[in-house]
Design an enzyme around this catalytic site. Structure first.
Site, PDB file in Angstrom:
ATOM      1  N   TYR A 226      62.689  43.857 136.676  1.00  0.00           N
ATOM      2  CA  TYR A 226      62.316  43.564 138.070  1.00  0.00           C
ATOM      3  C   TYR A 226      60.983  42.837 138.189  1.00  0.00           C
ATOM      4  O   TYR A 226      60.570  42.502 139.273  1.00  0.00           O
ATOM      5  CB  TYR A 226      62.296  44.847 138.907  1.00  0.00           C
ATOM      6  CG  TYR A 226      61.435  45.956 138.329  1.00  0.00           C
ATOM      7  CD1 TYR A 226      60.055  45.934 138.494  1.00  0.00           C
ATOM      8  CD2 TYR A 226      61.997  46.995 137.604  1.00  0.00           C
ATOM      9  CE1 TYR A 226      59.261  46.936 137.949  1.00  0.00           C
ATOM     10  CE2 TYR A 226      61.213  47.999 137.063  1.00  0.00           C
ATOM     11  CZ  TYR A 226      59.841  47.956 137.242  1.00  0.00           C
ATOM     12  OH  TYR A 226      59.061  48.937 136.689  1.00  0.00           O
ATOM     13  N   LYS A 227      60.299  42.619 137.063  1.00  0.00           N
ATOM     14  CA  LYS A 227      59.037  41.863 137.107  1.00  0.00           C
ATOM     15  C   LYS A 227      59.371  40.375 136.967  1.00  0.00           C
ATOM     16  O   LYS A 227      59.953  39.795 137.861  1.00  0.00           O
ATOM     17  CB  LYS A 227      58.080  42.397 136.047  1.00  0.00           C
ATOM     18  CG  LYS A 227      57.613  43.817 136.398  1.00  0.00           C
ATOM     19  CD  LYS A 227      56.773  44.486 135.338  1.00  0.00           C
ATOM     20  CE  LYS A 227      56.385  45.888 135.812  1.00  0.00           C
ATOM     21  NZ  LYS A 227      55.920  46.758 134.746  1.00  0.00           N
TER      22      LYS A 227
ATOM     23  N   PHE B 150      50.139  51.062 129.621  1.00  0.00           N
ATOM     24  CA  PHE B 150      50.512  51.492 130.965  1.00  0.00           C
ATOM     25  C   PHE B 150      50.642  53.016 130.951  1.00  0.00           C
ATOM     26  O   PHE B 150      51.279  53.581 130.060  1.00  0.00           O
ATOM     27  CB  PHE B 150      51.841  50.841 131.332  1.00  0.00           C
ATOM     28  CG  PHE B 150      52.222  50.995 132.775  1.00  0.00           C
ATOM     29  CD1 PHE B 150      51.623  50.223 133.753  1.00  0.00           C
ATOM     30  CD2 PHE B 150      53.183  51.910 133.156  1.00  0.00           C
ATOM     31  CE1 PHE B 150      51.980  50.355 135.096  1.00  0.00           C
ATOM     32  CE2 PHE B 150      53.554  52.053 134.494  1.00  0.00           C
ATOM     33  CZ  PHE B 150      52.944  51.276 135.466  1.00  0.00           C
TER      34      PHE B 150
ATOM     35  N   ARG C 226      44.565  41.217 140.633  1.00  0.00           N
ATOM     36  CA  ARG C 226      45.496  40.728 139.622  1.00  0.00           C
ATOM     37  C   ARG C 226      46.379  39.635 140.220  1.00  0.00           C
ATOM     38  O   ARG C 226      46.915  39.780 141.324  1.00  0.00           O
ATOM     39  CB  ARG C 226      46.329  41.919 139.168  1.00  0.00           C
ATOM     40  CG  ARG C 226      47.171  41.697 137.962  1.00  0.00           C
ATOM     41  CD  ARG C 226      47.716  43.023 137.481  1.00  0.00           C
ATOM     42  NE  ARG C 226      48.761  43.531 138.368  1.00  0.00           N
ATOM     43  CZ  ARG C 226      49.776  44.282 137.971  1.00  0.00           C
ATOM     44  NH1 ARG C 226      49.879  44.613 136.701  1.00  0.00           N
ATOM     45  NH2 ARG C 226      50.682  44.711 138.809  1.00  0.00           N
TER      46      ARG C 226
ATOM     47  N   ASP D  58      56.548  47.442 124.146  1.00  0.00           N
ATOM     48  CA  ASP D  58      56.895  47.353 125.553  1.00  0.00           C
ATOM     49  C   ASP D  58      56.631  45.915 125.991  1.00  0.00           C
ATOM     50  O   ASP D  58      55.490  45.429 125.918  1.00  0.00           O
ATOM     51  CB  ASP D  58      56.062  48.354 126.363  1.00  0.00           C
ATOM     52  CG  ASP D  58      56.551  48.442 127.799  1.00  0.00           C
ATOM     53  OD1 ASP D  58      57.007  47.404 128.326  1.00  0.00           O
ATOM     54  OD2 ASP D  58      56.461  49.532 128.389  1.00  0.00           O
TER      55      ASP D  58
HETATM   56  C1  LIG Z   1      56.029  48.225 134.974  1.00  0.00           C
HETATM   57  C2  LIG Z   1      55.834  49.040 133.763  1.00  0.00           C
HETATM   58  C3  LIG Z   1      56.478  50.280 133.627  1.00  0.00           C
HETATM   59  C4  LIG Z   1      57.294  50.867 134.745  1.00  0.00           C
HETATM   60  O1  LIG Z   1      58.288  51.706 134.302  1.00  0.00           O
HETATM   61  P1  LIG Z   1      59.508  52.086 135.261  1.00  0.00           P
HETATM   62  O2  LIG Z   1      60.151  53.235 134.612  1.00  0.00           O
HETATM   63  O3  LIG Z   1      60.382  50.869 135.353  1.00  0.00           O
HETATM   64  O4  LIG Z   1      58.951  52.413 136.612  1.00  0.00           O
HETATM   65  C5  LIG Z   1      56.324  50.954 132.419  1.00  0.00           C
HETATM   66  N1  LIG Z   1      55.566  50.445 131.420  1.00  0.00           N
HETATM   67  C6  LIG Z   1      54.915  49.263 131.540  1.00  0.00           C
HETATM   68  C7  LIG Z   1      54.114  48.732 130.412  1.00  0.00           C
HETATM   69  C8  LIG Z   1      55.025  48.534 132.720  1.00  0.00           C
HETATM   70  O5  LIG Z   1      54.369  47.384 132.851  1.00  0.00           O
END
Ligand SMILES: *Cc1c(COP(=O)(O)O)cnc(C)c1O
Length: 398
Positions: free
Chosen positions: A210-211, A114, A357, A185
């Site tokens: 939050y996911k 990400f 997705r 992660d």
């Molecule tokens: C959703 C996601 C994020 C988002 O990070 P936030 O700081 O919560 O906005 C970061 N890394 C990955 C791999 C994600 O899927």
């Protein structure tokens, strides 16, 4: 199967007529969350004022909820704490891990990660100076790129675009053999697939709530450190709530014992109240059941879409074992197709450049939802319903 998914579905508030296949991006509202947040606002904040930190136990929520999430990722009790956002937790874990390998200078990650994780790593490297390096290779090339100069391997287990899943156990073993530490992660793993951070000998892990974990927009992230490592870790963001005795107000920083040292500042209490309501549901759930049902739903979706929508190309691994809990398809008009689908009440999302997705979340997604989503998608493609200006104009959030 011991988990009753009809019962868990009834505990979510989903709008009439909506099929929600985006719980991998923002989980839906647990029915009990509104009342739990109301009680936190009115009874605790309103009624108890500052005494609620003790009386309502706010101060311990990051650890209490951390343990409940810990069960879902195979963590030892007392090894997970909540706070901040995932990007910050990525930075914190990475900086702390790097310090544990002072003679090495390279962070290894992959191009499927990400972007925020890579941006945070890049920012850290710039802060540390020229001798440090962020090295990124293709996801398939990660294993061979684990060389003896790697300090930290930083990977997202499940690719946010394609759902491709890394083999955690194998990569951890390889990294440890090479003397490196690993930061995982678990943004698309926690609550999505079975994870065993303790059993796979993971060093650090982070993820968001939050996911799949349904804490609501802006819910706090979590961080795990293996208990064998935690006492050696110097927290990169050494805030007062990670101090051994925050209310001694000492001028010098001494880290708290164990995972509490990764706390930084005041935690988001209202958001944690919402997460509590969601964890009341998760407490009734076995991850093995979630995984089994997720594979059934995903497979039915792949079979249905491939039979009905030949212009969509599967972007996810075909082998369920190599996939997380989402399925992605490619189409050059993916954005417009997704907007047309959302207009018909089937909510997924789009990821540039061409990915549609769909997340599969057994707590509230049924086989009927999957069938209806395939029918809707087929209709949109057959009639080219997507081919309208209103569906092609990109919104800020895709
Ligand atoms: C959703 C996601 C994020 C988002 O990070 P936030 O700081 O919560 O906005 C970061 N890394 C990955 C791999 C994600 O899927």
């Amino acid at each position: 199967m011991s988990t009753d998914f009809a019962a868990t579905r009834a505990l979510f508030s989903l709008p009439e007529g909506v099929i929600y296949l985006d719980g991998n991006s923002l989980g839906p509202l647990p029915r009990a969350a509104a009342e739990r947040v109301r009680a936190c606002v009115e009874d605790e904040w309103g009624g108890m004022l500052i005494t609620a930190w003790n009386q309502a136990g706010w101060i311990d929520l990051p650890r209490r909820l951390g343990d409940r999430i810990g069960r879902l990722i195979g963590a030892e009790p007392g090894a997970v704490v909540l706070g901040d956002t995932l990007s910050i937790k990525v930075y914190q874990a990475l900086a702390s891990a790097l310090e544990l390998r002072p003679e090495r200078r390279v962070i290894l990650s992959d191009t499927g990660n990400f972007p925020s994780d890579l941006y945070m790593a890049d920012g850290l490297v710039r802060t540390l100076g020229d001798s440090y390096e962020l090295r990124t290779v293709a996801p398939e090339a990660v294993e061979d790129a684990i060389t003896p100069d790697i300090a930290v391997l930083m990977l997202t287990e499940v690719d946010y675009r394609t759902g491709r899943k890394h083999d955690m156990r194998r990569l951890i073993a390889k990294a440890h053999d090479a003397g490196a530490l690993v930061v995982w992660d678990l943004a698309h793993s926690a609550g999505a697939i079975e994870v065993d951070v303790a059993g796979t000998d993971a060093d650090f892990a982070v993820g968001c709530t939050y996911k799949y974990l349904n804490s609501g927009p802006g819910g706090p992230a979590f961080i795990y450190i293996a208990p064998r490592l935690a006492p050696q870790v110097r927290p990169a963001l050494s805030g007062w709530l990670g101090h051994e005795a925050p209310f001694a107000f000492d001028l010098d920083y001494r880290p708290s014992a164990g995972i509490d040292r990764m706390r930084v500042g005041t935690p988001p209490v209202l958001q944690m109240a919402a997460l509590e309501a969601s964890m009341d549901i998760w407490d009734r759930v076995e991850m093995a059941d979630v995984r089994a049902r997720s594979i059934e739903l995903s497979q039915a979706f792949i079979d249905g879409v491939e039979a009905a929508c030949p212009t969509l190309k599967l972007a996810s691994p075909r082998d369920a074992e190599a996939r997380g809990s989402q399925v992605s398809f490619r189409h050059p008009e993916g954005y417009a197709i997704m907007q047309a689908l959302i207009a018909r009440g089937v909510i997924g999302d789009f990821r540039a450049p061409d990915i549609l997705r769909f997340g599969f979340t057994p707590l509230y997604t049924t086989m009927e939802d999957v069938r209806a989503a395939v029918v809707a998608l087929n209709g949109i493609l057959e009639r080219a319903d997507w081919d309208r200006e209103e569906y092609k104009t990109r919104a800020k959030v895709t």
